[in-house]
Motif scaffolding. Structure first.
Motif, PDB file in Angstrom:
ATOM      1  N   ILE A  51       0.812  -1.201   0.000  1.00  0.00           N
ATOM      2  CA  ILE A  51       0.000   0.000   0.000  1.00  0.00           C
ATOM      3  C   ILE A  51       0.856   1.265   0.000  1.00  0.00           C
ATOM      4  CG2 ILE A  51      -0.255   0.143   2.526  1.00  0.00           C
ATOM      5  CD1 ILE A  51      -3.239   0.908   1.980  1.00  0.00           C
ATOM      6  N   GLU A  52       2.046   1.170   0.592  1.00  0.00           N
ATOM      7  CA  GLU A  52       2.925   2.344   0.661  1.00  0.00           C
ATOM      8  C   GLU A  52       3.388   2.801  -0.718  1.00  0.00           C
ATOM      9  OE1 GLU A  52       2.867   0.170   4.417  1.00  0.00           O
ATOM     10  OE2 GLU A  52       3.373  -0.466   2.369  1.00  0.00           O
ATOM     11  N   ALA A  53       3.408   1.896  -1.694  1.00  0.00           N
ATOM     12  CA  ALA A  53       3.836   2.261  -3.047  1.00  0.00           C
ATOM     13  C   ALA A  53       2.708   2.862  -3.866  1.00  0.00           C
ATOM     14  CB  ALA A  53       4.385   1.028  -3.766  1.00  0.00           C
ATOM     15  N   VAL A  89      -3.568  -4.704  -3.156  1.00  0.00           N
ATOM     16  CA  VAL A  89      -2.893  -4.512  -1.869  1.00  0.00           C
ATOM     17  C   VAL A  89      -2.973  -5.833  -1.118  1.00  0.00           C
ATOM     18  CG1 VAL A  89      -3.078  -3.407   0.396  1.00  0.00           C
ATOM     19  CG2 VAL A  89      -3.206  -2.025  -1.686  1.00  0.00           C
ATOM     20  N   PRO A  90      -1.814  -6.427  -0.789  1.00  0.00           N
ATOM     21  CA  PRO A  90      -1.832  -7.789  -0.246  1.00  0.00           C
ATOM     22  C   PRO A  90      -1.906  -7.892   1.268  1.00  0.00           C
ATOM     23  CG  PRO A  90       0.415  -7.153  -0.736  1.00  0.00           C
ATOM     24  CD  PRO A  90      -0.455  -5.990  -1.144  1.00  0.00           C
ATOM     25  N   TRP A  91      -1.830  -6.748   1.971  1.00  0.00           N
ATOM     26  CA  TRP A  91      -1.715  -6.870   3.432  1.00  0.00           C
ATOM     27  C   TRP A  91      -2.008  -5.547   4.110  1.00  0.00           C
ATOM     28  CZ3 TRP A  91      -0.668 -10.686   6.998  1.00  0.00           C
ATOM     29  CH2 TRP A  91      -0.267 -10.279   8.277  1.00  0.00           C
ATOM     30  N   LEU A  92      -2.788  -5.611   5.167  1.00  0.00           N
ATOM     31  CA  LEU A  92      -2.891  -4.546   6.150  1.00  0.00           C
ATOM     32  C   LEU A  92      -2.762  -5.208   7.516  1.00  0.00           C
ATOM     33  CD1 LEU A  92      -5.818  -2.289   4.842  1.00  0.00           C
ATOM     34  CD2 LEU A  92      -3.390  -1.684   4.946  1.00  0.00           C
ATOM     35  N   ASP A  93      -2.044  -4.574   8.427  1.00  0.00           N
ATOM     36  CA  ASP A  93      -1.809  -5.161   9.743  1.00  0.00           C
ATOM     37  C   ASP A  93      -3.116  -5.370  10.509  1.00  0.00           C
ATOM     38  OD1 ASP A  93       0.922  -5.216   9.348  1.00  0.00           O
ATOM     39  OD2 ASP A  93       1.250  -3.244  10.255  1.00  0.00           O
ATOM     40  N   LEU A 120      -8.616   2.618   1.190  1.00  0.00           N
ATOM     41  CA  LEU A 120      -8.780   1.795  -0.001  1.00  0.00           C
ATOM     42  C   LEU A 120      -9.646   2.501  -1.044  1.00  0.00           C
ATOM     43  CD1 LEU A 120      -9.245  -1.753   1.590  1.00  0.00           C
ATOM     44  CD2 LEU A 120      -7.153  -0.728   0.677  1.00  0.00           C
ATOM     45  N   ASP A 121     -10.682   3.201  -0.598  1.00  0.00           N
ATOM     46  CA  ASP A 121     -11.509   3.966  -1.535  1.00  0.00           C
ATOM     47  C   ASP A 121     -10.686   5.018  -2.272  1.00  0.00           C
ATOM     48  OD1 ASP A 121     -13.984   2.772  -1.426  1.00  0.00           O
ATOM     49  OD2 ASP A 121     -14.837   4.185   0.012  1.00  0.00           O
TER      50      ASP A 121
END
Length: 254
Positions: free
Chosen positions: A65-67, A97-101, A118-119
């Motif tokens: 997500i940071e990218a 996005v493959p991951w959120l903590d 995400l929106d």
């Protein structure tokens, strides 16, 4: 028709350039790949050539997500633009996005904040002609207001936020993956055909765990999903794993 791809995270332990890994994916009988780690280690031209010679499509790409998150800071804006351009050169039309903590799924407020992020990404990528999706693990099934956090996340996001269901992690999280696909069919273009040992909470090869693979494939078909993506988080023999995964998916698709 549903095509089959492999998530390249499955092959991350192999010490070989990405074009060589794509040759192995092609030999295993897949239609495409979902990019992840090490995608930038080889020249784009070499990766495209490997896709072409193996008849592989770029099904999608997992991108942190940071990218992707845009921000007033010029550095982040430049990173978003460069990321979109890079994957466009590879022929990727869906970024995931493959991951959120886990902290993002511990309360209603946290889920709502994640949904807003995400929106924003879905809107920005839609403006670039790129589809966007979120790939869950098991932390998204934590209970929030007496329902899985993932359900609230889907409810609070725009339809432009796709859902990449991971069959193994859904089952580890306590949810029937086929039913999850059925419930949110309008959000789904990619399904991770992954298996898991629920008692150990670990990824295993297709048919070796507790996932009803046939039911998942049937639901993916019913949802008009475009891709079944094989993944094994930590295979002892990655090449054997992707070969057996392709065979299992071809059998289930008959």
């Amino acid at each position: 028709m549903v095509d089959i791809a492999v998530q390249l995270y499955t092959l991350r332990s192999l010490d070989a350039p990405l074009p060589e890994l794509l040759d192995r994916v092609g030999a295993a009988g897949y239609d495409g790949v979902e990019f992840a780690y090490r995608v930038r280690e080889s020249p784009v031209e070499d990766v495209r050539a490997a896709l072409d010679r193996n008849g592989l499509e770029a099904a999608s790409a997992h991108v942190p997500i940071e990218a992707l998150e845009d921000a007033p800071a010029k550095a982040l804006e430049a990173e978003f633009d460069e990321t979109v351009r890079f994957y466009d050169r590879l022929g990727v039309d869906t970024l995931v996005v493959p991951w959120l903590d886990a902290e993002h799924f511990e309360s209603a407020a946290a889920v709502d904040a994640a949904a807003a992020r995400l929106d924003d990404l879905a809107e920005a990528l839609d403006a670039e002609g790129v589809r966007f999706a979120y790939h869950h693990h098991d932390q998204e099934f934590a209970s929030v207001d007496d329902a899985p956090a993932l359900e609230r996340l889907i409810e609070r996001t725009d339809d432009r936020v796709g859902l990449e269901v991971d069959a193994g992690w859904a089952l580890v999280g306590g949810t029937d993956p086929a039913a999850l696909i059925d419930r949110h069919a309008d959000r789904i273009t990619h399904v991770h055909a992954a298996d898991a040992d629920v008692d150990r909470g670990e990824s295993v090869g297709l048919g070796e765990g507790d996932v009803d693979v046939d039911a998942v494939v049937a639901s993916a078909r019913s949802a008009d999903a475009e891709w079944l993506v094989y993944e094994h988080d930590d295979p002892a023999d990655p090449i054997e794993s992707i070969e057996r995964g392709a065979a299992a998916l071809r059998e289930a698709l008959r």
